[in-house]
Design a protein around this motif. Structure first.
Motif, PDB file in Angstrom:
ATOM      1  N   VAL A 170      50.133  35.953  25.146  1.00 25.99           N
ATOM      2  CA  VAL A 170      48.792  35.420  25.350  1.00 25.99           C
ATOM      3  C   VAL A 170      48.792  34.427  26.502  1.00 25.99           C
ATOM      4  O   VAL A 170      49.744  33.665  26.690  1.00 25.99           O
ATOM      5  CB  VAL A 170      48.285  34.739  24.050  1.00 25.99           C
ATOM      6  N   TYR A 171      47.728  34.444  27.275  1.00 26.13           N
ATOM      7  CA  TYR A 171      47.531  33.399  28.275  1.00 26.13           C
ATOM      8  C   TYR A 171      47.199  32.091  27.559  1.00 26.13           C
ATOM      9  O   TYR A 171      46.447  32.078  26.577  1.00 26.13           O
ATOM     10  CB  TYR A 171      46.385  33.760  29.220  1.00 26.13           C
ATOM     11  N   SER A 172      47.737  31.002  28.076  1.00 28.23           N
ATOM     12  CA  SER A 172      47.527  29.698  27.462  1.00 28.23           C
ATOM     13  C   SER A 172      46.050  29.408  27.203  1.00 28.23           C
ATOM     14  O   SER A 172      45.686  28.873  26.154  1.00 28.23           O
ATOM     15  CB  SER A 172      48.112  28.599  28.362  1.00 28.23           C
ATOM     16  N   THR A 173      45.205  29.760  28.145  1.00 25.22           N
ATOM     17  CA  THR A 173      43.784  29.429  28.026  1.00 25.22           C
ATOM     18  C   THR A 173      43.116  30.095  26.828  1.00 25.22           C
ATOM     19  O   THR A 173      42.073  29.647  26.370  1.00 25.22           O
ATOM     20  CB  THR A 173      43.033  29.812  29.315  1.00 25.22           C
ATOM     21  N   ILE A 197      55.157  34.009  19.396  1.00 25.09           N
ATOM     22  CA  ILE A 197      54.074  33.903  20.378  1.00 25.09           C
ATOM     23  C   ILE A 197      54.706  33.557  21.721  1.00 25.09           C
ATOM     24  O   ILE A 197      55.504  32.621  21.810  1.00 25.09           O
ATOM     25  CB  ILE A 197      53.062  32.808  19.984  1.00 25.09           C
ATOM     26  N   VAL A 198      54.361  34.309  22.753  1.00 27.56           N
ATOM     27  CA  VAL A 198      54.806  33.969  24.101  1.00 27.56           C
ATOM     28  C   VAL A 198      53.582  33.520  24.891  1.00 27.56           C
ATOM     29  O   VAL A 198      52.628  34.284  25.064  1.00 27.56           O
ATOM     30  CB  VAL A 198      55.494  35.155  24.808  1.00 27.56           C
ATOM     31  N   THR A 199      53.606  32.272  25.340  1.00 32.56           N
ATOM     32  CA  THR A 199      52.471  31.675  26.043  1.00 32.56           C
ATOM     33  C   THR A 199      52.685  31.770  27.554  1.00 32.56           C
ATOM     34  O   THR A 199      53.630  31.188  28.091  1.00 32.56           O
ATOM     35  CB  THR A 199      52.299  30.200  25.647  1.00 32.56           C
ATOM     36  N   ASP A 228      47.697  23.783  25.807  1.00 32.77           N
ATOM     37  CA  ASP A 228      48.393  24.417  24.686  1.00 32.77           C
ATOM     38  C   ASP A 228      49.399  23.485  24.018  1.00 32.77           C
ATOM     39  O   ASP A 228      49.630  23.583  22.812  1.00 32.77           O
ATOM     40  CB  ASP A 228      49.088  25.704  25.148  1.00 32.77           C
ATOM     41  N   ILE A 229      50.024  22.578  24.780  1.00 31.94           N
ATOM     42  CA  ILE A 229      51.023  21.687  24.162  1.00 31.94           C
ATOM     43  C   ILE A 229      50.369  20.779  23.114  1.00 31.94           C
ATOM     44  O   ILE A 229      50.819  20.740  21.961  1.00 31.94           O
ATOM     45  CB  ILE A 229      51.790  20.868  25.224  1.00 31.94           C
ATOM     46  N   PRO A 230      49.305  20.032  23.443  1.00 28.86           N
ATOM     47  CA  PRO A 230      48.673  19.213  22.400  1.00 28.86           C
ATOM     48  C   PRO A 230      48.173  20.040  21.211  1.00 28.86           C
ATOM     49  O   PRO A 230      48.238  19.580  20.070  1.00 28.86           O
ATOM     50  CB  PRO A 230      47.505  18.539  23.134  1.00 28.86           C
ATOM     51  N   MET A 231      47.688  21.257  21.490  1.00 28.38           N
ATOM     52  CA  MET A 231      47.180  22.085  20.392  1.00 28.38           C
ATOM     53  C   MET A 231      48.292  22.585  19.493  1.00 28.38           C
ATOM     54  O   MET A 231      48.228  22.478  18.267  1.00 28.38           O
ATOM     55  CB  MET A 231      46.403  23.287  20.958  1.00 28.38           C
ATOM     56  N   MET A 232      49.331  23.162  20.078  1.00 29.99           N
ATOM     57  CA  MET A 232      50.329  23.874  19.292  1.00 29.99           C
ATOM     58  C   MET A 232      51.489  22.993  18.827  1.00 29.99           C
ATOM     59  O   MET A 232      52.091  23.257  17.782  1.00 29.99           O
ATOM     60  CB  MET A 232      50.860  25.060  20.093  1.00 29.99           C
ATOM     61  N   ALA A 233      51.798  21.965  19.606  1.00 32.54           N
ATOM     62  CA  ALA A 233      53.006  21.177  19.310  1.00 32.54           C
ATOM     63  C   ALA A 233      52.860  20.296  18.083  1.00 32.54           C
ATOM     64  O   ALA A 233      53.835  19.703  17.629  1.00 32.54           O
ATOM     65  CB  ALA A 233      53.372  20.310  20.518  1.00 32.54           C
ATOM     66  N   ASN A 234      51.660  20.210  17.535  1.00 34.38           N
ATOM     67  CA  ASN A 234      51.433  19.325  16.393  1.00 34.38           C
ATOM     68  C   ASN A 234      51.075  20.083  15.122  1.00 34.38           C
ATOM     69  O   ASN A 234      50.547  19.503  14.176  1.00 34.38           O
ATOM     70  CB  ASN A 234      50.353  18.303  16.752  1.00 34.38           C
ATOM     71  N   ILE A 235      51.360  21.384  15.095  1.00 36.82           N
ATOM     72  CA  ILE A 235      51.150  22.190  13.893  1.00 36.82           C
ATOM     73  C   ILE A 235      52.466  22.258  13.118  1.00 36.82           C
ATOM     74  O   ILE A 235      53.485  22.683  13.657  1.00 36.82           O
ATOM     75  CB  ILE A 235      50.688  23.617  14.257  1.00 36.82           C
ATOM     76  N   ALA A 281      56.925  29.831  19.041  1.00 40.92           N
ATOM     77  CA  ALA A 281      56.184  30.064  20.280  1.00 40.92           C
ATOM     78  C   ALA A 281      57.080  29.657  21.452  1.00 40.92           C
ATOM     79  O   ALA A 281      57.885  28.730  21.334  1.00 40.92           O
ATOM     80  CB  ALA A 281      54.881  29.267  20.293  1.00 40.92           C
ATOM     81  N   ILE A 282      56.938  30.371  22.550  1.00 44.36           N
ATOM     82  CA  ILE A 282      57.737  30.096  23.744  1.00 44.36           C
ATOM     83  C   ILE A 282      56.782  29.925  24.918  1.00 44.36           C
ATOM     84  O   ILE A 282      55.984  30.817  25.213  1.00 44.36           O
ATOM     85  CB  ILE A 282      58.725  31.248  24.033  1.00 44.36           C
ATOM     86  N   ARG A 283      56.866  28.773  25.551  1.00 42.58           N
ATOM     87  CA  ARG A 283      55.973  28.450  26.677  1.00 42.58           C
ATOM     88  C   ARG A 283      56.700  28.751  27.984  1.00 42.58           C
ATOM     89  O   ARG A 283      57.630  28.041  28.376  1.00 42.58           O
ATOM     90  CB  ARG A 283      55.578  26.977  26.622  1.00 42.58           C
ATOM     91  N   LEU A 284      56.273  29.784  28.667  1.00 38.09           N
ATOM     92  CA  LEU A 284      56.959  30.189  29.888  1.00 38.09           C
ATOM     93  C   LEU A 284      56.746  29.191  31.021  1.00 38.09           C
ATOM     94  O   LEU A 284      55.675  28.598  31.141  1.00 38.09           O
ATOM     95  CB  LEU A 284      56.474  31.576  30.320  1.00 38.09           C
TER      96      LEU A 284
END
Length: 584
Positions: free
Chosen positions: A351-354, A376-378, A396-403, A433-436
């Motif tokens: 998925v695209y980060s946006t 998930i690959v971002t 995406d970091i503030p959204m996903m990193a705190n779940i 999840a992996i943030r490219l």
């Protein structure tokens, strides 16, 4: 040239049928030249020229409000609403955005860049009109591909409740970005084949009136259809069959490749200035196809953007049932991945980060509460990615990193990414999840032996003293540059750390730094508020350690220059070194 004389919709109304047809031809020629030089959304706009002319011929914009879904198809609309110079003259190409924009014109009512929203937005406009006793038509324009998005179906479901004027133009070219997927498209196909006469009708089933237009690229036919529904007192769907990419043979033949295009040669259709070297999409497809051959439980999932994972048509065919496109339905993609993982499969959603924000609830609820081992690959989660205000990859970091339960990883190199992806597919303990990284692919050839199951264990790649530089993902290389610059200017050899994990901190390592370090700096390719660096700062909150967090301030950027944004946020090695030296 007729287009040169169009300063607003009122000028469209002055033209005869023959002149309108010539105007359409001129608009396509202008679109072709601009796209070949500037790039942009190609197929959607070429297919919508006649529809747009007919809309502005019949309706009274901006009194009659037209809302375009995703707004990939708004270039013709902009041409006819006072912005033609941005398409006629190269020096003005950047005067307008690629999407609808109220800042540009009173004929645009929302800034829209994500899909499946126009019907709901138009319902809101219609309800607001009715509450205030106003008049005028409200028209939602939506493509068939966008109907697969949940919000589009929610909007259609609510529309009948209005019991007042609402016109929904469904532009049906039998395509999303790639081919359409999902059961509703069998009904659209049936309606096309029966010219709207089939008893089974999705739109009528939702309580909406219905008009079918088989010649959706015929201006005269379109004008008559729109005149028949103008000032309607009930919500009505005008279902239009069009041709995506109409007027340019390569785009008509290969609709997927010509959805969006970078600059190209008009005569051959060949792209200009193609970037050299690997990209993470191709790397991902190659890796996953090899995995699929060895393991039938591996499945790649896309939500209507298959090439984000590198799965072009030939690779989709090679993968067969191990590749799934859920349509423009990110929520379903995540829930599907969770279900597959719960039943023994190994799903990877690209998925695209946006677009991550479109499915935050499912990541938290359907996936992470249930702790299912989906991957998930971002993509494009970076300042170097897409830069339209509607497509920012910075949140995406503030959204996903705190779940809770989610392990979010940040590789700095190709080798780290592939090691993380391989680990994620084989482990069964965590959703991952992996943030490219952003920018060019960095490959250092180093074999990665790290066991990522040992969560939140950072790696010191250079041992120093006084200053520790923690460079996350994309900005790990920036951290190396800062350390080198600092040593050259002060003689101090800084410690350099690759943290790998966005979602947790290495408490033991951070505690150990207190022995011989005074300053820790963090670097992250995203918004600082709620981001990675704040976790480090909180850890040192009751100590004497000075912490400097570097990232991007919270704002809606639009069509920005990455180098300027980095400089504005003091994210250059020179600026960071200067800040550190002031503290030393």
């Amino acid at each position: 040239m007729y287009l040169e004389q169009i300063n607003g919709p009122e000028d469209v109304k002055k033209l005869s049928g023959e002149q309108l047809t010539k105007l359409a031809a001129e608009m396509r020629q202008v679109l072709l030249k601009r796209a070949s030089i500037h790039g942009g959304h190609f197929g959607p706009n070429f297919g919508m020229v006649e529809v747009t002319i007919a809309l502005h011929y019949v309706f009274e914009s901006p009194k009659d409000k037209i809302v375009y879904d995703v707004s990939h198809q708004t270039y013709p609309h902009k041409m006819l609403t006072g912005r033609k110079d941005a398409y006629l003259y190269e020096e003005h190409y950047d005067d307008v955005t690629g999407y609808s924009s109220p800042q540009e014109s009173e004929h645009d009512h929302f800034t829209v860049g994500h899909t499946s929203t126009s019907v709901s937005l138009a319902c809101g406009l219609a309800k607001g009109r009715d509450l205030n006793g106003g008049g005028g038509n409200v028209i939602a324009v939506i493509g068939d591909g966008s109907l697969s998005g949940g919000e589009a179906l929610e909007g259609l479901d609510f529309a009948a409740e209005l019991e007042s004027n609402l016109i929904i133009v469904v532009n049906d070219n039998d395509m999303s970005i790639a081919e359409n997927h999902g059961g509703l498209y069998s009904n659209l196909k049936l309606l096309r084949e029966t010219k709207g006469e089939a008893e089974c009708n999705l739109f009528r089933a939702m309580g909406l009136d219905y008009v079918y237009v088989d010649e959706g690229n015929n201006i005269d036919v379109l004008i008559k259809a729109f005149q028949s529904v103008k000032d309607s007192t009930k919500p009505v769907v005008v279902h239009i069959k069009t041709q995506k990419g109409k007027g340019y043979a390569p785009a008509e033949k290969d609709k997927e490749s010509w959805h969006y295009n970078a600059p190209f040669n008009i005569e051959t259709g060949e792209p200009l200035g193609v970037p050299q070297g690997e990209d993470y999409s191709d790397i991902t497809a190659k890796f996953l196809l090899e995995k699929m051959k060895k393991d039938p439980s591996v499945v790649a999932i896309t939500s209507a953007t298959p090439t984000v994972l590198g799965f072009t048509k030939d690779k989709r065919e090679e993968a067969g049932k191990q590749f799934v496109d859920v349509g423009i339905a990110e929520e379903t993609a995540v829930a599907l991945a969770s279900g597959i993982a719960a039943n023994g499969g190994k799903p990877v959603w690209g998925v695209y980060s946006t677009f991550v924000q479109r499915t935050y609830d499912q990541i938290a609820q359907d996936l992470c509460i249930n702790n299912n081992a989906a991957t998930i690959v971002t993509f494009c989660g970076t300042v170097y990615g897409m830069n339209d205000v509607t497509h920012l990859g910075l949140y995406d970091i503030p959204m996903m990193a705190n779940i809770p339960n989610l392990v979010y990883l940040a590789p700095a190199t190709k080798e780290e990414y592939l090691a993380m992806l391989d680990w994620s597919l084989e482990q069964t303990d965590h959703p991952v999840a992996i943030r490219l990284p952003g920018g060019p692919v960095i490959s250092d050839g180093r074999k990665v032996t790290k066991d990522f199951s040992d969560l939140n264990q950072y790696e010191i790649t250079q041992k120093g003293s006084r200053v520790a530089v923690v460079g996350l993902g994309t900005f790990y290389s920036l951290g190396q540059s800062v350390a080198k610059e600092l040593e050259e200017k002060t003689g101090t050899k800084a410690t350099v750390i690759n943290p790998y994990y966005i979602t947790g901190i290495d408490q033991e390592m951070l505690e150990d730094l207190k022995k011989d370090h005074d300053i820790v700096i963090t670097l992250e390719d995203g918004i600082l508020d709620g981001g990675f660096g704040e976790k480090i700062t909180r850890f040192y909150g009751d100590s004497e350690m000075k912490v400097l967090n570097y990232g991007l301030k919270k704002e809606f950027l639009d069509r920005y220059d990455a180098a300027e944004v980095l400089k504005d946020n003091r994210l250059t090695k020179e600026q960071i070194t200067e800040d550190v030296m002031k503290l030393m």
